[in-house]
Motif scaffolding. Structure first.
Motif, PDB file in Angstrom:
ATOM      1  N   PHE A 248       0.825  -1.212   0.000  1.00 32.93           N
ATOM      2  CA  PHE A 248       0.000   0.000   0.000  1.00 32.93           C
ATOM      3  C   PHE A 248       0.862   1.266   0.000  1.00 32.93           C
ATOM      4  CE2 PHE A 248       0.352   1.580   4.332  1.00 32.93           C
ATOM      5  CZ  PHE A 248       0.768   0.466   5.045  1.00 32.93           C
ATOM      6  N   VAL A 249       2.085   1.143   0.522  1.00 32.59           N
ATOM      7  CA  VAL A 249       2.978   2.304   0.512  1.00 32.59           C
ATOM      8  C   VAL A 249       3.492   2.550  -0.896  1.00 32.59           C
ATOM      9  CG1 VAL A 249       5.100   3.261   1.444  1.00 32.59           C
ATOM     10  CG2 VAL A 249       3.606   1.908   2.912  1.00 32.59           C
ATOM     11  N   THR A 250       3.879   1.466  -1.573  1.00 32.88           N
ATOM     12  CA  THR A 250       4.319   1.593  -2.962  1.00 32.88           C
ATOM     13  C   THR A 250       3.196   2.191  -3.806  1.00 32.88           C
ATOM     14  OG1 THR A 250       5.404  -0.501  -2.497  1.00 32.88           O
ATOM     15  CG2 THR A 250       5.581   0.332  -4.727  1.00 32.88           C
ATOM     16  N   ALA A 251       1.972   1.719  -3.551  1.00 32.93           N
ATOM     17  CA  ALA A 251       0.822   2.229  -4.303  1.00 32.93           C
ATOM     18  C   ALA A 251       0.641   3.724  -4.060  1.00 32.93           C
ATOM     19  CB  ALA A 251      -0.441   1.464  -3.898  1.00 32.93           C
ATOM     20  N   ALA A 252       0.766   4.121  -2.782  1.00 34.87           N
ATOM     21  CA  ALA A 252       0.588   5.534  -2.458  1.00 34.87           C
ATOM     22  C   ALA A 252       1.631   6.372  -3.160  1.00 34.87           C
ATOM     23  CB  ALA A 252       0.680   5.728  -0.943  1.00 34.87           C
ATOM     24  N   ARG A 253       2.874   5.859  -3.198  1.00 37.58           N
ATOM     25  CA  ARG A 253       3.941   6.597  -3.866  1.00 37.58           C
ATOM     26  C   ARG A 253       3.657   6.679  -5.355  1.00 37.58           C
ATOM     27  NH1 ARG A 253       8.181   3.384  -1.749  1.00 37.58           N
ATOM     28  NH2 ARG A 253       8.433   4.042   0.399  1.00 37.58           N
ATOM     29  N   GLY A 261       3.332  12.941   3.212  1.00 38.72           N
ATOM     30  CA  GLY A 261       2.032  12.281   3.148  1.00 38.72           C
ATOM     31  C   GLY A 261       2.161  10.785   3.321  1.00 38.72           C
ATOM     32  N   VAL A 262       3.154  10.203   2.640  1.00 33.01           N
ATOM     33  CA  VAL A 262       3.362   8.760   2.753  1.00 33.01           C
ATOM     34  C   VAL A 262       3.726   8.418   4.187  1.00 33.01           C
ATOM     35  CG1 VAL A 262       4.854   6.847   2.086  1.00 33.01           C
ATOM     36  CG2 VAL A 262       4.025   8.432   0.358  1.00 33.01           C
ATOM     37  N   MET A 263       4.641   9.215   4.760  1.00 32.38           N
ATOM     38  CA  MET A 263       5.125   8.889   6.089  1.00 32.38           C
ATOM     39  C   MET A 263       4.017   8.981   7.129  1.00 32.38           C
ATOM     40  SD  MET A 263       8.847  10.663   6.098  1.00 32.38           S
ATOM     41  CE  MET A 263       9.322  10.403   7.779  1.00 32.38           C
ATOM     42  N   PHE A 264       3.283  10.085   7.110  1.00 30.30           N
ATOM     43  CA  PHE A 264       2.371  10.289   8.239  1.00 30.30           C
ATOM     44  C   PHE A 264       0.925   9.916   7.945  1.00 30.30           C
ATOM     45  CE2 PHE A 264       6.154  12.566   9.433  1.00 30.30           C
ATOM     46  CZ  PHE A 264       6.328  12.051  10.696  1.00 30.30           C
ATOM     47  N   ARG A 269      -0.221   5.869  10.328  1.00 27.32           N
ATOM     48  CA  ARG A 269      -1.530   5.447  10.820  1.00 27.32           C
ATOM     49  C   ARG A 269      -1.595   3.946  11.030  1.00 27.32           C
ATOM     50  NH1 ARG A 269      -6.029   8.962   7.799  1.00 27.32           N
ATOM     51  NH2 ARG A 269      -7.290   7.139   8.241  1.00 27.32           N
ATOM     52  N   ASN A 270      -0.762   3.220  10.312  1.00 27.25           N
ATOM     53  CA  ASN A 270      -0.736   1.783  10.517  1.00 27.25           C
ATOM     54  C   ASN A 270       0.202   1.383  11.645  1.00 27.25           C
ATOM     55  OD1 ASN A 270      -2.391   0.254   8.437  1.00 27.25           O
ATOM     56  ND2 ASN A 270      -1.433   1.888   7.260  1.00 27.25           N
TER      57      ASN A 270
END
Lengths: 357, 330
Positions: A248-253, A261-264, A269-270
């Motif tokens: 999901f992080v790769t997707a967000a990027r 935004g990715v970090m926080f 949140r996870n």
């Protein structure tokens, strides 16, 4: 027609459902809530200043002076009340009325003879055993212990939340950067964490307090916060390392979310649930450290009722058991409550334990 | 693995330099210096001469800025010289050596007691998991774990030294020896120290006891869920044998690593407890040297604690690799 599946409970609703199953953790939560109420209404529970009074045609709330001396209307100082309200109100304005706190006892001074109807003078020296007028006894100067403890609740509660708030902010930011960026940033920040961990907390706290001219309780909280973030930072770092390459992080990027935004928004949140656990335990530790420091005589200066300072009084007057037992039990129960909440949170949010409940 | 630990050692040395540098700066920033504390102690009737003060400042290295004084200190430490105490007429090494004994009396006996008691308690709690007696035991241990040691110390003092005064159970309030210690016979001396150390050891032990037994129970519960336990049961191994040889032996791994992490606590003493009981150990020395602004002693102690902490962490990792073949640092 499409069939809608029943909405599954969210993570936090599920966690709360499992938290509720632990009776002790619920009791602990209730205890902390009760402490919050006592702290909030401390001037209304024990004090010598009226909660509300009508004086010379206007309404005043002198009890707020216990929160901050400036909130007590200066008119009472110019009219030479000297902190003694009941007699002065009657004498200076016969029309006046006032609602006094539940207990007429002051956390800072001794109550004298005849200040309050049917209440004897507070005993001094080592004669202040618990009695009807002084529920938890008095200290050598004749100041009521119960009033000091009620007002000390504020200190205990504030210290826990504010210092851990500061520690959480520092720890999460440092840990997030170390975990997310990796490489030399991680190397550098990890050394910083290690150094702060290895420096004896007492040296750090004493040195930081000593640099200040007149330390207040707020400085104490800042110093406690600045020294107790390492555990949170290490845990956050671990969580970020675990999650930074998740799908999901790769997707967000990939859809163009910025670094912050990715970090926080996405990773943090996870990672929040596991980080909350050491924060709760940290609150217990902060309360413990504050009372230990006050106990050693390094706490915030006197006009600041603290459970640890009461214990310090008791240490030099050990035949006065009430100076040790009541604040001791209060510190113990509070630490216990936060530890129980922390454990409840841990069990409620740990995904490995999901099946067992 | 050797290269891994060599790298750890190098990083550790670097961390050590950083720690001592930061602490040196912090200590020097505390208001007041050892000279002032000494002059205050001398009393106002003796007016010190200005050149005397200057001479002493130079002797103590206070005329240098702290970052330069740090390197003077460091170069001496590298040659093995921790310096002279500023407030007492003794070398730092001698002061520390004097205080290690009393601290070890407490920490070692408490560590032994903790292990002897916590293993059976933790195992008992696992074996009786969920039963009422286990709930009572676990709740009690949890409460002990949350009881601050200085609160317990004060309450025990009030009880044993004040309430029981004059009875056979009276225990001394503080100190390590009675006033007439030197005139006592050897066995009487032993009894005297034991009577004095009873309360400190008790206060030092109970928190760790609660922590360790919970730790052992948590580990046992984790191990008991493993597949190899089920396999052992399935092939007909008796419950006792499963419990001891299959489950308990595997919980030894985290226990061994814990031992590495307790290394610094063994020597650092407990500052507050030693203060309450006036126990002449390392914690008290630390507290006193903070109050006296005794820079060399303070630095010596900090150096020792940091070295022990770093060694303890490394030892824990090393032991971990030693007892658990799955772990390797290649």
């Amino acid at each position: 027609m499409t069939l809608k599946p029943p909405a599954s409970r969210g993570f936090w609703a599920e966690a709360w459902r499992r938290y509720r199953k632990r009776k002790l953790a619920l009791v602990a939560l209730g205890y902390v809530a009760l402490m919050g109420l006592v702290a909030l209404f401390s001037p209304a529970i024990a004090g010598t200043k009226p909660i509300v009074c009508k004086y010379k045609g206007s309404l005043y709330f002198p009890a707020l002076g216990y929160f901050n001396p400036r909130w007590e209307n200066p008119i009472f100082r110019t009219d030479r009340f000297r902190g003694v309200y009941p007699a002065n109100l009657k004498q200076k304005d016969p029309e006046s009325w006032a609602i006094f706190p539940l207990l007429y006892q002051d956390p800072y001074r001794r109550v004298r003879e005849g200040e309050w109807p049917n209440q004897p003078e507070n005993p001094t020296r080592d004669e202040g055993q618990p009695s009807r007028a002084n529920l938890f006894g008095t200290n050598r100067a004749g100041v009521d212990v119960f009033a000091q403890m009620v007002h000390g609740t504020r200190t205990a509660l504030l210290v826990g939340f504010v210092s851990m708030g500061i520690a959480a902010v520092i720890g999460i930011i440092v840990g997030a950067c170390a975990g997310y960026f990796g490489g030399w940033v991680d190397m550098l920040l990890s050394r910083v964490i290690e150094v702060v961990m290895c420096i004896p907390a007492l040296v750090l706290i004493l040195a930081l307090i000593a640099i200040l001219e007149r330390p207040t309780i707020w400085h104490m909280m800042a110093v406690l916060g600045a020294t107790s973030w390492t555990g949170i930072a290490r845990l956050t770092r671990g969580e970020f390392i675990r999650l930074r390459n998740a799908d999901f992080v790769t997707a967000a990027r990939a859809i163009g979310v910025g670094r912050a935004g990715v970090m926080f928004r996405h990773i943090f949140r996870n990672a929040l649930a596991p980080v909350l656990v050491p924060i709760t335990f940290g609150i217990a530790a902060a309360i413990l450290t504050e009372s230990a420091l006050s106990f050693l005589g390094f706490g915030a200066p006197p006009p600041n009722p603290s459970w640890g300072a009461l214990l310090n009084d008791g240490r030099t007057n050990q035949q006065m058991w009430w100076l040790i037992v009541f604040p001791g039990v209060a510190i113990f129960l509070t630490v216990l409550a936060y530890n129980l909440i922390g454990e409840g949170l841990q069990e409620a949010t740990d995904p490995r334990l999901k099946q067992s409940s | 693995m050797t290269s891994y630990f060599l790298r750890r050692l190098l990083i550790g040395l670097l961390t050590l330099l950083l720690i001592t540098f930061v602490v040196y700066g912090l200590i020097r920033m505390m208001p007041g210096d050892p000279l002032l504390m000494k002059l205050e102690a001398m009393g106002p009737d003796k007016e010190p001469k200005l050149e005397d003060i200057e001479r002493m400042r130079e002797m103590f290295g206070l005329n240098q800025p702290w970052y330069l004084a740090y390197f003077t200190w460091l170069s001496k430490v590298i040659t093995g010289d921790l310096g002279e105490s500023l407030s007492r007429h003794a070398s730092v090494a001698k002061l520390i050596a004097e205080r290690i004994g009393p601290t070890l009396v407490i920490s070692v006996s408490s560590l032994i007691l903790t292990y002897i008691l916590s293993v059976p308690l933790g195992l008992y709690a696992t074996a009786r998991d969920g039963k009422p007696e286990e709930r009572v035991l676990s709740t009690l241990l949890y409460m002990l774990y949350s009881l601050p040691s200085f609160v317990a110390a004060l309450m025990l003092q009030t009880f044993f030294a004040i309430k029981l005064r004059g009875t056979a159970f009276e225990l001394p309030l503080f100190g390590m020896t009675s006033d007439n210690f030197d005139s006592l016979s050897m066995p009487a001396k032993m009894v005297d120290v034991m009577r004095h150390s009873f309360l400190p050891i008790l206060c030092y032990t109970y928190g760790g006891l609660a922590y360790y037994s919970r730790f052992i129970r948590a580990n046992m519960q984790e191990v008991i869920r493993q597949d190899y336990i089920r396999t052992a049961r399935a092939k007909g191994v008796g419950p006792l044998r499963v419990f001891w040889t299959h489950a308990f032996r595997n919980t030894l791994i985290p226990m061994v690593t814990m031992m590495g992490l307790t290394l610094p606590a063994l020597l650092s003493g407990a500052i507050i407890l030693e203060q309450i009981f006036s126990w002449p150990g390392m914690g008290k020395l630390f507290f006193e040297s903070i109050r006296e602004r005794d820079y060399p002693t303070l630095m010596g102690l900090v150096l020792m604690f940091s070295v022990l902490t770093l060694i303890g962490q490394m030892l824990a990792d090393f032991l971990y690799a030693l007892v658990d073949p799955r772990v390797s640092y290649a």
